[in-house]
Design a protein around this motif. Sequence first.
Motif, short mmCIF file in Angstrom:
data_model
loop_
_atom_site.label_atom_id
_atom_site.label_comp_id
_atom_site.label_asym_id
_atom_site.label_seq_id
_atom_site.Cartn_x
_atom_site.Cartn_y
_atom_site.Cartn_z
N PHE A 31 0.86 -1.15 -0.16
CA PHE A 31 -0.06 -0.18 -0.05
C PHE A 31 0.76 1.25 -0.15
CE2 PHE A 31 -4.22 -1.81 2.13
CZ PHE A 31 -4.06 -2.74 1.00
N CYS A 32 2.13 1.39 0.92
CA CYS A 32 2.61 2.46 0.98
C CYS A 32 3.64 2.82 -0.15
CB CYS A 32 3.53 2.26 2.42
SG CYS A 32 2.43 2.44 3.87
N LEU A 33 3.94 1.60 -0.74
CA LEU A 33 4.73 1.92 -1.77
C LEU A 33 3.96 2.42 -3.06
CD1 LEU A 33 7.09 -1.22 -1.94
CD2 LEU A 33 7.97 1.23 -1.76
N ALA A 34 2.85 1.92 -3.21
CA ALA A 34 1.79 2.49 -4.13
C ALA A 34 1.57 3.81 -3.93
CB ALA A 34 0.53 1.64 -4.16
N LEU A 35 1.45 4.18 -2.60
CA LEU A 35 1.09 5.69 -2.20
C LEU A 35 2.19 6.65 -2.43
CD1 LEU A 35 -1.16 4.70 0.60
CD2 LEU A 35 -2.00 5.87 -1.25
N LEU A 36 3.33 6.02 -2.61
CA LEU A 36 4.49 7.17 -2.63
C LEU A 36 4.33 7.76 -4.09
CD1 LEU A 36 6.84 6.92 -0.88
CD2 LEU A 36 8.10 5.35 -2.22
N ASP A 37 3.43 7.77 -4.90
CA ASP A 37 3.29 8.37 -6.01
C ASP A 37 2.76 9.48 -5.58
OD1 ASP A 37 0.75 7.72 -5.49
OD2 ASP A 37 0.43 6.83 -7.55
N GLY A 38 2.31 9.87 -4.22
CA GLY A 38 1.67 11.06 -3.86
C GLY A 38 0.42 11.24 -4.17
N ARG A 122 12.71 8.48 -11.10
CA ARG A 122 11.76 8.09 -10.56
C ARG A 122 10.86 9.20 -9.73
NH1 ARG A 122 15.57 7.04 -7.15
NH2 ARG A 122 15.26 7.58 -4.97
N THR A 123 9.82 8.90 -9.36
CA THR A 123 9.15 9.78 -8.38
C THR A 123 9.35 9.54 -6.91
OG1 THR A 123 7.04 8.72 -8.72
CG2 THR A 123 7.36 10.66 -10.11
N CYS A 124 9.76 10.39 -6.21
CA CYS A 124 9.75 10.38 -4.69
C CYS A 124 8.67 11.08 -3.97
CB CYS A 124 11.18 10.82 -4.38
SG CYS A 124 11.29 10.81 -2.56
N TYR A 125 7.52 10.35 -3.60
CA TYR A 125 6.39 11.08 -3.29
C TYR A 125 5.71 12.18 -4.06
CZ TYR A 125 3.51 13.47 0.23
OH TYR A 125 2.45 14.03 0.90
N ASP A 126 6.23 13.20 -4.33
CA ASP A 126 5.64 13.95 -5.37
C ASP A 126 6.57 15.02 -6.06
OD1 ASP A 126 6.59 15.86 -3.46
OD2 ASP A 126 4.52 16.64 -2.96
N HIS A 127 7.90 14.49 -6.23
CA HIS A 127 8.62 15.01 -6.89
C HIS A 127 9.73 14.11 -7.48
CE1 HIS A 127 10.38 14.50 -2.72
NE2 HIS A 127 11.50 14.25 -3.29
N ARG A 216 7.17 3.24 -10.24
CA ARG A 216 7.56 4.63 -9.78
C ARG A 216 8.49 5.16 -10.66
NH1 ARG A 216 10.04 3.88 -4.85
NH2 ARG A 216 10.63 6.15 -4.83
N ALA A 217 9.17 4.30 -11.49
CA ALA A 217 10.08 4.73 -12.40
C ALA A 217 9.73 5.53 -13.67
CB ALA A 217 10.87 3.31 -13.17
#
Lengths: 242, 242
Positions: A31-38, A122-127, A216-217
Amino acid sequence: MDRMDTRRTRGAGPDLAAVARLLADGTRAAFCLALLDGRAWTATELARHAGVAPSTATEHLHALVRGHLLTEERQGRHRYVRLAGPQVAELVESLASLAPEHRPAPRSLSADGRRRALAHARTCYDHLAGAVGVAVTDAMIGRGLLDPAHGLGLTGAGAAWLADLGIGVPPGTRRPSVRPCLDWTERRPHLAGAVGAALCRHAFDAGWITRVGSTRAVAVTPAGRQALHRHLGLPGDLLAGR
Amino acid sequence: MDRMDTRRTRGAGPDLAAVARLLADGTRAAFCLALLDGRAWTATELARHAGVAPSTATEHLHALVRGHLLTEERQGRHRYVRLAGPQVAELVESLASLAPEHRPAPRSLSADGRRRALAHARTCYDHLAGAVGVAVTDAMIGRGLLDPAHGLGLTGAGAAWLADLGIGVPPGTRRPSVRPCLDWTERRPHLAGAVGAALCRHAFDAGWITRVGSTRAVAVTPAGRQALHRHLGLPGDLLAGR
DNA sequence: GGGACGTTTCGGCGGGCGCCGAAGTGTCCC
DNA sequence: GGGACACTTCGGCGCCCGCCGAAACGTCCC
């Protein structure tokens, strides 16, 4: 000796363990990895993504929200959740960076490819993170758009540069406009905060970058290569990947 | 449907969860918190510290070493363990910073006092953190001893300043001599890396700071206040604590 | 109103794992 | 050699907790 006495493992213990336990489950970690896309996901989306029943997802989400790792937002019959903040995203990133997958001497070829794609961009949260994120930040410093002396603050020239590109930064935000974020591949700060988020959003909107599958890449498009060369002087070969 | 199929929780799952699971146990978390002082502990010391049998400690230490969170070093009949590196220390710190204990609106008075003491000054792995750590770093930047433009690199003046204090920095070390480390109370980088470690060690040796009980909190001594004022121009009231 | 659908609650099942004590191994020192 | 001591291995115990499906609840829309 009473058994209850010795079983402090799950009960009392340092609070640190309680937080770690939230991420110690494969499903919650997914879940958290998926949500890491912000973005905000619904409970059903996450359940399907992780391959569990909706009822199971509900229980996990309750735990994560109670533990302040996620925030929820109800809209009609939907329940949207997102990461509770940048600190949580950083925590998830640093946990992932210590996982065997990201350790030197990767096992399989596919894992190696995945690792390289993530390390590149890759994206890290929102950047943006990875080599491309760091390169963009370095170029902005080199052009005087960011001031490294004040925690990567935006300079006057930087504000003008953003306005010129049509990138608006929401002013009301509580977050500092720029905030350094350590990269697990480069171990160097790159552009996070509201400016980093706005820049990343613009890069998606303008077609400079696209997501690779559902990971996330991200990949830099030909148009993105051109734009980053024109606006920041980045060399084309760096952005070509690999 | 086969049950084995659905039980991927503990087995496969994202590798992230495997790392988190290592810290999800109260006893292992207590080990890591203790090791956050940067020193090497023996298995028996840790067992007594956490209140478990030596055999239990052995199993936990095996898991932590196998997971690359700790490194071990055998000397005779002793087995010394220490944190595997700064990244692990940062991970433990950021997990602790998200625990309820460090969230706003603390519960009890004693927890509040502990929280304030830690926020004021503490060791983070092997260097200084908290308000004092940040103040020292800021003062060094202000005096031109550190260069904020190059990832907090040591300037020539900084090297001379260290030499003048009799602080030697081991040159052979692989770690970058200075490295920013985000503080959970201030959310700002402070002085880590080899220079930060050497400075912290000197502060202990010279009696500038002392440990508060057996915690990670430290107190600045009168001699330390004087020295930090003379060498860095820090005001006495900031260092007085509270 | 009524059906569709997203979400939640509840029981029950079963494996994982943290704990201990006892016995075994290796090291040190007298 | 022999005793003390640090550490390890092993077996067994018992709880925690993640999983599911069935049923209930809310919201939306026809």
